[in-house]
Scaffold this motif. Structure first.
Motif, PDB file in Angstrom:
ATOM      1  N   GLU A   1       0.823  -1.207   0.000  1.00 49.40           N
ATOM      2  CA  GLU A   1       0.000   0.000   0.000  1.00 49.40           C
ATOM      3  C   GLU A   1       0.862   1.264   0.000  1.00 49.40           C
ATOM      4  OE1 GLU A   1      -3.116   0.492  -0.374  1.00 49.40           O
ATOM      5  OE2 GLU A   1      -4.076  -1.429   0.007  1.00 49.40           O
ATOM      6  N   ILE A   2       1.957   1.242   0.764  1.00 56.73           N
ATOM      7  CA  ILE A   2       2.856   2.405   0.793  1.00 56.73           C
ATOM      8  C   ILE A   2       3.511   2.597  -0.565  1.00 56.73           C
ATOM      9  CG2 ILE A   2       5.054   3.257   1.727  1.00 56.73           C
ATOM     10  CD1 ILE A   2       4.227   2.200   4.437  1.00 56.73           C
ATOM     11  N   LEU A   3       3.964   1.497  -1.160  1.00 59.03           N
ATOM     12  CA  LEU A   3       4.605   1.592  -2.474  1.00 59.03           C
ATOM     13  C   LEU A   3       3.635   2.097  -3.529  1.00 59.03           C
ATOM     14  CD1 LEU A   3       6.722  -1.692  -2.464  1.00 59.03           C
ATOM     15  CD2 LEU A   3       7.543   0.651  -2.159  1.00 59.03           C
ATOM     16  N   LYS A   4       2.375   1.683  -3.427  1.00 57.11           N
ATOM     17  CA  LYS A   4       1.355   2.158  -4.376  1.00 57.11           C
ATOM     18  C   LYS A   4       1.091   3.642  -4.186  1.00 57.11           C
ATOM     19  CE  LYS A   4      -3.502   1.382  -5.682  1.00 57.11           C
ATOM     20  NZ  LYS A   4      -4.726   0.589  -5.372  1.00 57.11           N
ATOM     21  N   LEU A   5       0.925   4.058  -2.933  1.00 56.70           N
ATOM     22  CA  LEU A   5       0.676   5.467  -2.632  1.00 56.70           C
ATOM     23  C   LEU A   5       1.815   6.343  -3.138  1.00 56.70           C
ATOM     24  CD1 LEU A   5      -0.807   7.798  -1.081  1.00 56.70           C
ATOM     25  CD2 LEU A   5       0.540   7.102   0.932  1.00 56.70           C
ATOM     26  N   CYS A   6       3.049   5.882  -2.937  1.00 53.63           N
ATOM     27  CA  CYS A   6       4.241   6.687  -3.246  1.00 53.63           C
ATOM     28  C   CYS A   6       4.784   6.453  -4.648  1.00 53.63           C
ATOM     29  CB  CYS A   6       5.338   6.399  -2.224  1.00 53.63           C
ATOM     30  SG  CYS A   6       4.872   6.769  -0.527  1.00 53.63           S
ATOM     31  N   SER A   7       4.081   5.694  -5.462  1.00 52.80           N
ATOM     32  CA  SER A   7       4.583   5.401  -6.800  1.00 52.80           C
ATOM     33  C   SER A   7       4.638   6.665  -7.651  1.00 52.80           C
ATOM     34  CB  SER A   7       3.685   4.370  -7.494  1.00 52.80           C
ATOM     35  OG  SER A   7       2.424   4.937  -7.813  1.00 52.80           O
ATOM     36  N   PHE A   8       5.544   6.661  -8.606  1.00 56.60           N
ATOM     37  CA  PHE A   8       5.702   7.817  -9.504  1.00 56.60           C
ATOM     38  C   PHE A   8       4.386   8.135 -10.204  1.00 56.60           C
ATOM     39  CE2 PHE A   8       6.533   9.755 -13.606  1.00 56.60           C
ATOM     40  CZ  PHE A   8       7.422  10.771 -13.292  1.00 56.60           C
ATOM     41  N   ASP A   9       3.708   7.108 -10.727  1.00 61.34           N
ATOM     42  CA  ASP A   9       2.462   7.333 -11.461  1.00 61.34           C
ATOM     43  C   ASP A   9       1.402   7.967 -10.577  1.00 61.34           C
ATOM     44  OD1 ASP A   9       3.512   6.335 -13.781  1.00 61.34           O
ATOM     45  OD2 ASP A   9       2.642   4.340 -13.567  1.00 61.34           O
ATOM     46  N   ASN A  10       1.302   7.498  -9.322  1.00 59.92           N
ATOM     47  CA  ASN A  10       0.286   8.039  -8.433  1.00 59.92           C
ATOM     48  C   ASN A  10       0.608   9.475  -8.032  1.00 59.92           C
ATOM     49  OD1 ASN A  10      -2.120   7.764  -6.713  1.00 59.92           O
ATOM     50  ND2 ASN A  10      -0.656   7.934  -5.029  1.00 59.92           N
TER      51      ASN A  10
END
Length: 332
Positions: A266-275
């Motif tokens: 969830e953290i990686l998704k939140l902090c992803s470049f695309d997001n």
């Protein structure tokens, strides 16, 4: 309000803003070169700064008092700083703001706002030093300062330093694009050749790049409990592993329940470049100094240098990197 027709100069381009007497007296004694964005760079303690940044450097050196529980995110410019700030903020505040929550601060605030730079945000353009003593622990700050220029309290306390660097070829290309975005349209862009020659001579923001990296590399080997040395490439290629290492280093490792509950993902998704790059705040917002948030999001990839550098440039940068870093056991 400015008068009609008056050109408003962003703060990051200002050179005649109010500076301390100490800074005024120091500047004429320092080596000076033409800047990438602002008119001039000044070499202080072996590294290059704009006039405005130099004032911030001197102020934070004099006034910042680190706490043992502080965490300081340090990086060479354009090495993934924005991304690492998002990671670190999310880690430290995940019990207050679950990464999947709809009111997470990263959804409405740029990472640079949430993790302010010492010399570029907190100790610059201020009539007096800020009082940071009452901020809740652990306090989270950032800086691009080289090791030699850190406030003494950082090196004399048990505060943690998370250092991030990047392959110098990608760091250079990203810096070239970034600074050209910030240059006034009337000034035109820096040519790739001109910027490359400066970078190779060490004349870049907080450069020389190789000395900056090497000093932190050596200190991380001497004090692994204090300084975590990270590479952008490892964050990209094995993010789950590196995020877990970071969590352990800053003192908040993931619990079994968090692992099983998918908090890492969830953290990686939140902090992803695309997001992050597609959030409204990062598409349309600006820093208080005038830089557009979107300037901090370009590609975030490994190997973009292949699309820009000539064979001769690649060989020159590789040779410098081999000479300056590889002999000390550090390779990209």
């Amino acid at each position: 309000m400015p008068e009609a027709g008056c050109i408003v100069v962003p703060k990051y381009l200002e050179e005649n803003n109010e500076v301390s007497q100490e800074c005024k007296e120091l500047i004429p004694t320092l080596p000076k070169e033409k800047g990438w964005v602002a008119s001039h760079l000044h070499q202080y303690q072996g590294f290059w700064h704009t006039t405005r940044q130099l004032q911030g450097v001197l102020s934070c050196q004099s006034h910042f008092q680190a706490h043992d529980t502080d965490i300081l995110v340090v990086s060479t410019p354009k090495s993934g700083t924005t991304w690492l700030k998002a990671w670190t903020f999310s880690l430290l505040h995940r019990h207050k703001y679950h990464p999947s929550t709809q009111n997470h601060p990263l959804l409405t605030h740029n990472p640079h706002f949430l993790v302010p730079f010492l010399e570029l945000d907190l100790y610059i353009d201020k009539p007096s030093p800020p009082d940071l003593s009452s901020l809740p622990s652990p306090r989270l700050f950032s800086t691009h300062l080289p090791y030699v220029s850190l406030p003494k309290s950082v090196t004399q306390t048990s505060c943690k330093v998370v250092y991030l660097c990047r392959d110098p070829k990608d760091a250079f290309i990203s810096l070239w694009h970034f600074t050209n975005r910030l240059r006034p349209q009337t000034a035109g862009a820096n040519s790739l050749h001109e910027a490359f020659q400066k970078f190779c001579r060490g004349v870049s923001l907080y450069g020389p790049f190789w000395v900056h990296v090497l000093d932190y590399w050596r200190k991380s080997l001497e004090q692994p409990e204090k300084i975590m040395f990270m590479r952008f490439e490892e964050m990209k290629l094995k993010p789950e592993f590196v995020l877990r290492e970071l969590a352990t280093f800053v003192g908040c490792p993931f619990s079994r329940e968090e692992e099983e509950g998918g908090v890492v993902e969830e953290i990686l998704k939140l902090c992803s470049f695309d997001n992050l790059s597609n959030l409204e705040v990062n598409r349309d917002g600006k820093l208080s100094s005038g830089e557009a948030h979107r300037a901090f999001f370009r590609r975030g990839e490994i190997g973009d240098w292949k699309n820009h550098l000539t064979v001769d440039m690649i060989q020159e940068l590789n040779a410098i990197t081999e000479e300056k870093l590889a002999h000390h056991g550090l390779r990209f």
